[in-house]
Design an enzyme around this catalytic site. Structure first.
Site, PDB file in Angstrom:
ATOM      1  N   LYS A  49      -1.601  -8.341  -3.436  1.00 19.18           N
ATOM      2  CA  LYS A  49      -2.067  -7.000  -3.810  1.00 19.18           C
ATOM      3  C   LYS A  49      -3.157  -6.514  -2.854  1.00 19.18           C
ATOM      4  O   LYS A  49      -3.180  -5.339  -2.465  1.00 19.18           O
ATOM      5  CB  LYS A  49      -2.593  -7.005  -5.253  1.00 19.18           C
ATOM      6  CG  LYS A  49      -1.519  -7.136  -6.316  1.00 19.18           C
ATOM      7  CD  LYS A  49      -0.696  -5.860  -6.415  1.00 19.18           C
ATOM      8  CE  LYS A  49       0.327  -5.952  -7.532  1.00 19.18           C
ATOM      9  NZ  LYS A  49      -0.288  -5.897  -8.869  1.00 19.18           N
ATOM     10  N   GLY A  99       0.395   1.818 -10.357  1.00 22.09           N
ATOM     11  CA  GLY A  99       0.865   1.831 -11.740  1.00 22.09           C
ATOM     12  C   GLY A  99       0.353   0.663 -12.555  1.00 22.09           C
ATOM     13  O   GLY A  99       0.942   0.309 -13.577  1.00 22.09           O
ATOM     14  N   GLN A 106      -3.522  -8.312 -13.121  1.00 26.83           N
ATOM     15  CA  GLN A 106      -4.080  -7.065 -13.629  1.00 26.83           C
ATOM     16  C   GLN A 106      -5.131  -7.277 -14.718  1.00 26.83           C
ATOM     17  O   GLN A 106      -5.343  -6.415 -15.563  1.00 26.83           O
ATOM     18  CB  GLN A 106      -2.939  -6.157 -14.127  1.00 26.83           C
ATOM     19  CG  GLN A 106      -2.025  -5.715 -12.993  1.00 26.83           C
ATOM     20  CD  GLN A 106      -0.805  -4.944 -13.457  1.00 26.83           C
ATOM     21  OE1 GLN A 106      -0.718  -4.519 -14.604  1.00 26.83           O
ATOM     22  NE2 GLN A 106       0.153  -4.758 -12.561  1.00 26.83           N
ATOM     23  N   CYS A 146      27.849  14.868  -5.559  1.00 27.96           N
ATOM     24  CA  CYS A 146      26.745  15.562  -6.226  1.00 27.96           C
ATOM     25  C   CYS A 146      26.509  16.863  -5.480  1.00 27.96           C
ATOM     26  O   CYS A 146      27.033  17.067  -4.385  1.00 27.96           O
ATOM     27  CB  CYS A 146      25.478  14.709  -6.281  1.00 27.96           C
ATOM     28  SG  CYS A 146      24.690  14.449  -4.673  1.00 27.96           S
TER      29      CYS A 146
END
Length: 484
Positions: free
Chosen positions: A267, A289, A298, A458
């Protein structure tokens, strides 16, 4: 037909100069988006609202305009209205009766009036007169001021009367580019898509930085998420998509770094690299996030250690959100199905990851890296305008893989989202057409007849190309792109 765009309440609370700047920016953003739908779109700014005019000869644009306006940051809600003039309160009632008489059958209702200008009547007088008339001369079940089945909204602006046909909920937030740019670290998962959306909504041009740990297949999936977010919510402004091959960093971590420290150090290396890119682009903050306690890296201790690797501001909008709330929001903004189809790529898996990293130990481990590691990674980073994602796909899809004609043994798969396909279904005489939304194609393609060739379709040709590349990466050779 007109649309009255109401500003997000926080904009209305700003000082006059700031409010003016925000409103001008919102007007420009709306014009930029709607011009892509139709060049005849007309947008007019007023002090407390923005008017969008639909050409009288183009009623087909109403639904498309409404859909785009609902996704532009800075808008509280949008009123779709019929505009006319009036001579008296009774004239207002007669016009209201003509429009709503059939809709009121068997329903309770109330009338709400907003008024601007000098008139010889008050708003409440219009409400009583119109409401009384409708109650007497329609088949409504009666007036109900609280929680009625139907609320009839009228707006009187000087000599103009606006009969509200539809109320469309807006996105809220601030107009795009009224806040400073951010660089979002996007992995394609639920969290990074939602955190990116939250900064788009708050008015920041959100650029995307992707650290590639899973090869082309991973990159294609992440590009779909980023392109969807930009196209749906941020199309008024250009943004960048940066792809950083992170294999060299992962290799050195696996070879040189203590097992328990790997996650935090990975990280930190990502943050260092992203900070260098942000400095180069003149961007003030990084967005991630991360949510507190969701994974071992985290914890508050580890996040603190991660932040110490750079002076760049790191923002974490999901820090106190529950995972289910994040997934629910990803469903609302349309990224859930993308994220479901993207495998979890974990470049380094610690057997016993630390939850209380010690900065001095982390820094000592990082001394084992090659001196030029980040420089080498930055040299290989690819920076493109997000609008060029389709072009970059073209370089990977050969002319023989993009076709305009359909043979007898070929089947067209319409990969558009269900709501888009329903609005404008693809019809070709004598041709088999399947409808499989892009977010289900990866899981359903294996069940199709392998003897046939499938042409993906598409509207803009972006999602079809991304899906074709994704399937080709998985080893399928019976897939092409259909561009009529």
């Amino acid at each position: 037909m007109k649309f009255i765009v109401k500003l997000f309440p926080e904009i209305m609370m700003k000082s006059k100069p700031v409010r003016m700047r925000f409103t001008k920016m919102l007007e420009t953003n709306i014009r930029n988006v709607l011009k892509k739908v139709d060049e005849s779109a007309k947008v007019k700014r007023e002090w407390d609202k923005i008017m969008v005019l639909v050409p009288s000869d183009r009623p087909d644009l109403v639904e498309a305009f409404a859909d785009r306006l609902s996704c532009i940051p800075g808008i509280a809600h949008v009123l779709q209205v019929n505009e006319s003039t009036f001579e008296s309160v009774d004239d207002i009632y007669q016009q209201t009766l003509a429009l709503y008489k059939e809709q009121l059958v068997g329903k309770t209702f109330c009338v709400r009036v907003k008024r601007v200008g000098n008139h010889d009547f008050k708003s409440i007088e219009v409400e009583r007169y119109v409401g009384g008339g409708l109650n007497q001369f329609t088949e409504a079940t009666g007036v109900k001021l609280k929680n009625p089945d139907m609320t009839i909204n009228l707006e009187i602006d000087r000599e103009n009367l606006y009969l509200v046909v539809n109320r469309i909920q807006g996105l809220g937030g601030y107009p795009m580019a009224t806040q400073e740019d951010v660089l979002s670290l996007i992995s394609g998962g639920f969290d990074s898509g939602v955190s990116s959306y939250q900064f788009i909504k708050r008015g920041s041009r959100t650029h995307y930085c992707f650290f590639n740990l899973g090869g082309d297949q991973h990159e294609i999936g992440v590009k779909q998420v980023a392109y969807h977010l930009w196209q749906k919510y941020g199309e008024s402004h250009k943004v960048k998509f940066i792809s950083v091959p992170f294999d060299p960093v992962v290799t050195e971590i696996l070879e040189k770094i203590d097992n328990g420290q790997m996650g935090v150090i990975l990280k930190r290396m990502m943050m260092r690299t992203a900070a260098r890119l942000a400095d180069k682009m003149g961007i003030q903050a990084l967005v991630t996030g991360e949510a507190m306690g969701q994974v071992s890296s985290q914890t508050l201790t580890n996040l603190n250690v991660i932040d110490r690797c750079t002076e760049q501001l790191i923002l974490r909008p999901l820090i106190a959100m529950d995972k289910q709330d994040i997934i629910n929001l990803s469903r609302k903004i349309g990224t859930e199905d993308f994220s479901k189809s993207i495998p979890e790529y974990c470049g380094v898996i610690s057997q016993k990851p630390t939850v209380k990293a010690v900065l001095s130990k982390i820094e000592a481990e990082e001394q084992k890296f090659s001196d030029d590691l980040i420089e080498r990674v930055l040299e290989t980073a690819e920076i493109i305008d997000i609008r060029e994602i389709a072009t970059s796909m073209d370089t990977k899809i050969t002319e023989t893989e993009t076709v305009g004609d359909v043979n007898s043994n070929e089947v067209i798969i319409d990969v558009r989202a269900p709501e888009e396909e329903e609005k404008d279904p693809l019809k070709l005489e004598g041709i088999e057409i399947k409808t499989i939304p892009f977010f289900k194609l990866a899981t359903q393609f294996a069940d199709l007849d392998k003897a046939k060739t499938y042409l993906l379709y598409c509207d803009r040709g972006v999602m079809s190309k991304l899906q074709a590349l994704y399937l080709q990466e998985q080893g399928y050779e019976n897939v092409k792109v259909y561009r009529p």
